[in-house]
Scaffold this motif. Sequence first.
Motif, PDB file in Angstrom:
ATOM      1  N   PHE A  64       0.848  -1.191   0.000  1.00 13.73           N
ATOM      2  CA  PHE A  64       0.000   0.000   0.000  1.00 13.73           C
ATOM      3  C   PHE A  64       0.887   1.246   0.000  1.00 13.73           C
ATOM      4  O   PHE A  64       1.093   1.893   1.032  1.00 13.73           O
ATOM      5  CB  PHE A  64      -0.924  -0.020   1.215  1.00 13.73           C
ATOM      6  CG  PHE A  64      -1.783  -1.252   1.287  1.00 13.73           C
ATOM      7  CD1 PHE A  64      -2.921  -1.372   0.508  1.00 13.73           C
ATOM      8  CD2 PHE A  64      -1.433  -2.309   2.122  1.00 13.73           C
ATOM      9  CE1 PHE A  64      -3.709  -2.510   0.563  1.00 13.73           C
ATOM     10  CE2 PHE A  64      -2.212  -3.447   2.191  1.00 13.73           C
ATOM     11  CZ  PHE A  64      -3.354  -3.555   1.407  1.00 13.73           C
ATOM     12  N   LEU A  65       1.423   1.595  -1.163  1.00 14.05           N
ATOM     13  CA  LEU A  65       2.443   2.641  -1.282  1.00 14.05           C
ATOM     14  C   LEU A  65       2.034   3.964  -0.641  1.00 14.05           C
ATOM     15  O   LEU A  65       2.857   4.580   0.056  1.00 14.05           O
ATOM     16  CB  LEU A  65       2.798   2.853  -2.761  1.00 14.05           C
ATOM     17  CG  LEU A  65       3.936   3.833  -3.047  1.00 14.05           C
ATOM     18  CD1 LEU A  65       5.236   3.372  -2.394  1.00 14.05           C
ATOM     19  CD2 LEU A  65       4.124   3.999  -4.560  1.00 14.05           C
ATOM     20  N   PRO A  66       0.801   4.460  -0.809  1.00 18.41           N
ATOM     21  CA  PRO A  66       0.461   5.747  -0.190  1.00 18.41           C
ATOM     22  C   PRO A  66       0.595   5.764   1.330  1.00 18.41           C
ATOM     23  O   PRO A  66       0.719   6.822   1.936  1.00 18.41           O
ATOM     24  CB  PRO A  66      -0.999   5.965  -0.612  1.00 18.41           C
ATOM     25  CG  PRO A  66      -1.173   5.158  -1.842  1.00 18.41           C
ATOM     26  CD  PRO A  66      -0.306   3.947  -1.641  1.00 18.41           C
ATOM     27  N   PHE A  67       0.600   4.588   1.940  1.00 18.83           N
ATOM     28  CA  PHE A  67       0.569   4.436   3.387  1.00 18.83           C
ATOM     29  C   PHE A  67       1.951   4.376   4.025  1.00 18.83           C
ATOM     30  O   PHE A  67       2.080   4.435   5.245  1.00 18.83           O
ATOM     31  CB  PHE A  67      -0.209   3.131   3.683  1.00 18.83           C
ATOM     32  CG  PHE A  67      -0.160   2.634   5.097  1.00 18.83           C
ATOM     33  CD1 PHE A  67      -0.958   3.200   6.075  1.00 18.83           C
ATOM     34  CD2 PHE A  67       0.668   1.575   5.452  1.00 18.83           C
ATOM     35  CE1 PHE A  67      -0.935   2.719   7.383  1.00 18.83           C
ATOM     36  CE2 PHE A  67       0.700   1.086   6.748  1.00 18.83           C
ATOM     37  CZ  PHE A  67      -0.112   1.673   7.713  1.00 18.83           C
ATOM     38  N   ASN A  68       3.011   4.323   3.228  1.00 17.79           N
ATOM     39  CA  ASN A  68       4.292   3.838   3.744  1.00 17.79           C
ATOM     40  C   ASN A  68       5.168   4.859   4.461  1.00 17.79           C
ATOM     41  O   ASN A  68       6.188   4.488   5.031  1.00 17.79           O
ATOM     42  CB  ASN A  68       5.091   3.186   2.610  1.00 17.79           C
ATOM     43  CG  ASN A  68       4.484   1.864   2.182  1.00 17.79           C
ATOM     44  OD1 ASN A  68       3.500   1.413   2.756  1.00 17.79           O
ATOM     45  ND2 ASN A  68       5.048   1.238   1.167  1.00 17.79           N
ATOM     46  N   THR A  69       4.822   6.138   4.455  1.00 13.83           N
ATOM     47  CA  THR A  69       5.614   7.146   5.176  1.00 13.83           C
ATOM     48  C   THR A  69       4.947   7.455   6.513  1.00 13.83           C
ATOM     49  O   THR A  69       3.759   7.783   6.565  1.00 13.83           O
ATOM     50  CB  THR A  69       5.770   8.424   4.343  1.00 13.83           C
ATOM     51  OG1 THR A  69       4.486   8.780   3.779  1.00 13.83           O
ATOM     52  CG2 THR A  69       6.747   8.216   3.213  1.00 13.83           C
ATOM     53  N   HIS A  70       5.734   7.342   7.593  1.00 15.37           N
ATOM     54  CA  HIS A  70       5.167   7.391   8.948  1.00 15.37           C
ATOM     55  C   HIS A  70       5.969   8.299   9.871  1.00 15.37           C
ATOM     56  O   HIS A  70       7.145   8.597   9.623  1.00 15.37           O
ATOM     57  CB  HIS A  70       5.191   5.980   9.559  1.00 15.37           C
ATOM     58  CG  HIS A  70       4.135   5.076   9.027  1.00 15.37           C
ATOM     59  ND1 HIS A  70       3.138   4.543   9.823  1.00 15.37           N
ATOM     60  CD2 HIS A  70       3.915   4.608   7.776  1.00 15.37           C
ATOM     61  CE1 HIS A  70       2.358   3.781   9.090  1.00 15.37           C
ATOM     62  NE2 HIS A  70       2.798   3.794   7.843  1.00 15.37           N
ATOM     63  N   ILE A  71       5.292   8.685  10.968  1.00 15.81           N
ATOM     64  CA  ILE A  71       5.967   9.326  12.092  1.00 15.81           C
ATOM     65  C   ILE A  71       5.554   8.609  13.369  1.00 15.81           C
ATOM     66  O   ILE A  71       4.478   8.011  13.453  1.00 15.81           O
ATOM     67  CB  ILE A  71       5.639  10.829  12.222  1.00 15.81           C
ATOM     68  CG1 ILE A  71       4.122  11.051  12.388  1.00 15.81           C
ATOM     69  CG2 ILE A  71       6.184  11.611  11.052  1.00 15.81           C
ATOM     70  CD1 ILE A  71       3.738  12.497  12.709  1.00 15.81           C
ATOM     71  N   ALA A  72       6.413   8.669  14.375  1.00 20.37           N
ATOM     72  CA  ALA A  72       6.103   8.191  15.713  1.00 20.37           C
ATOM     73  C   ALA A  72       6.662   9.206  16.701  1.00 20.37           C
ATOM     74  O   ALA A  72       7.718   9.784  16.461  1.00 20.37           O
ATOM     75  CB  ALA A  72       6.741   6.814  15.961  1.00 20.37           C
ATOM     76  N   GLY A  73       5.951   9.419  17.797  1.00 19.78           N
ATOM     77  CA  GLY A  73       6.470  10.401  18.723  1.00 19.78           C
ATOM     78  C   GLY A  73       5.687  10.541  19.999  1.00 19.78           C
ATOM     79  O   GLY A  73       4.683   9.858  20.236  1.00 19.78           O
ATOM     80  N   VAL A  74       6.157  11.472  20.830  1.00 23.43           N
ATOM     81  CA  VAL A  74       5.551  11.772  22.126  1.00 23.43           C
ATOM     82  C   VAL A  74       5.481  13.281  22.277  1.00 23.43           C
ATOM     83  O   VAL A  74       6.478  13.978  22.033  1.00 23.43           O
ATOM     84  CB  VAL A  74       6.365  11.170  23.281  1.00 23.43           C
ATOM     85  CG1 VAL A  74       5.737  11.522  24.626  1.00 23.43           C
ATOM     86  CG2 VAL A  74       6.496   9.661  23.135  1.00 23.43           C
ATOM     87  N   ALA A  75       4.314  13.775  22.669  1.00 19.93           N
ATOM     88  CA  ALA A  75       4.122  15.204  22.949  1.00 19.93           C
ATOM     89  C   ALA A  75       3.677  15.346  24.402  1.00 19.93           C
ATOM     90  O   ALA A  75       2.788  14.617  24.859  1.00 19.93           O
ATOM     91  CB  ALA A  75       3.082  15.802  22.009  1.00 19.93           C
TER      92      ALA A  75
END
Length: 221
Positions: free
Chosen positions: A208-219
Motif C-alpha cells: 500500500f504505497l500511499p501508506f508507507n511514510t510514517h511518524i512516531a512520537g511523544v508530545a
Amino acid sequence: MSDTTTGDPAATGFELHPGRGRFNAAFFGAMGPVLDSAMGPRKRRVFAGLRGTVVEIGPGVGANLPYLPHGSTLIGIEPNRYMHAGLRAAAERHGVELDLRERVAESTGLPDGSADAVISSLVLCSVRDPEAVLAEVRRILRPGGSFRFLEHVRAPEGTPTRAAQRALRRPWAWTFEGCSCERDLERAVRDAGFRTVEVEHYRVHTPFLPFNTHIAGVAGV
C-alpha cells in the motif's frame, strides 16, 4: 471487564456506513499481524511506561492493547461500532479493562485534565478535524501527561510515494472512511501547543504505497 458504550455518533459528527464500517473492521483485524511486524518496534518504544488513566482515540479492533500493562484500564473512544466486538475480544485476551465510548475524537466527553496519557495509531489521518482532535487531547491530559502517537503522513514532494498519494487520494479516502494520506500531521502536532514534541520519521514497506511514510512520537503537556 467493564464496558460502557455511550454517545450517539449521529450527534457527534460520525456517519456510520454499514459497508465501509464492516470492511474496515475486517480489514484491520486481518492486517493486524502485518502492521504489527512493521510498527511493533516503535510501538514498544512510544508506548513504554504507560500507567494511570490511558485514553485511546480510535482503538479500532485493539491493535495497541498488547502494549498496555496487563490489568490496566483503557478508555477507548471509537465511533465505528463495527469495531467494538473485536475490541472487546482483544481487551479480554490481553487482560485490559475496557471503558468503551461510542464518540468521535473531537468530542470525547471526558473531563478536563482526566487522562495521564492519550494514545493513537493510524487515526489522525481519518478524523474530520485533526486540529480539533489535538486540542481535545490537550484538554483532557493532566499536567505532565503525554500524547503518544504513530501516524502515516504525507510523503516528501517529488517522490513516487507522494505521486501515489496524490493519484489515489479519493478512492483511498472513500475506502478507509475519510483517511487522508496527504496530511502534514507532524506540523499539526507541533502547532497544537504541546510543551514538548519529539518525532521520529520512518518508512514501512507494504504493497500500500500511499501508506508507507510514517511518524512516531511523544508530545507532553
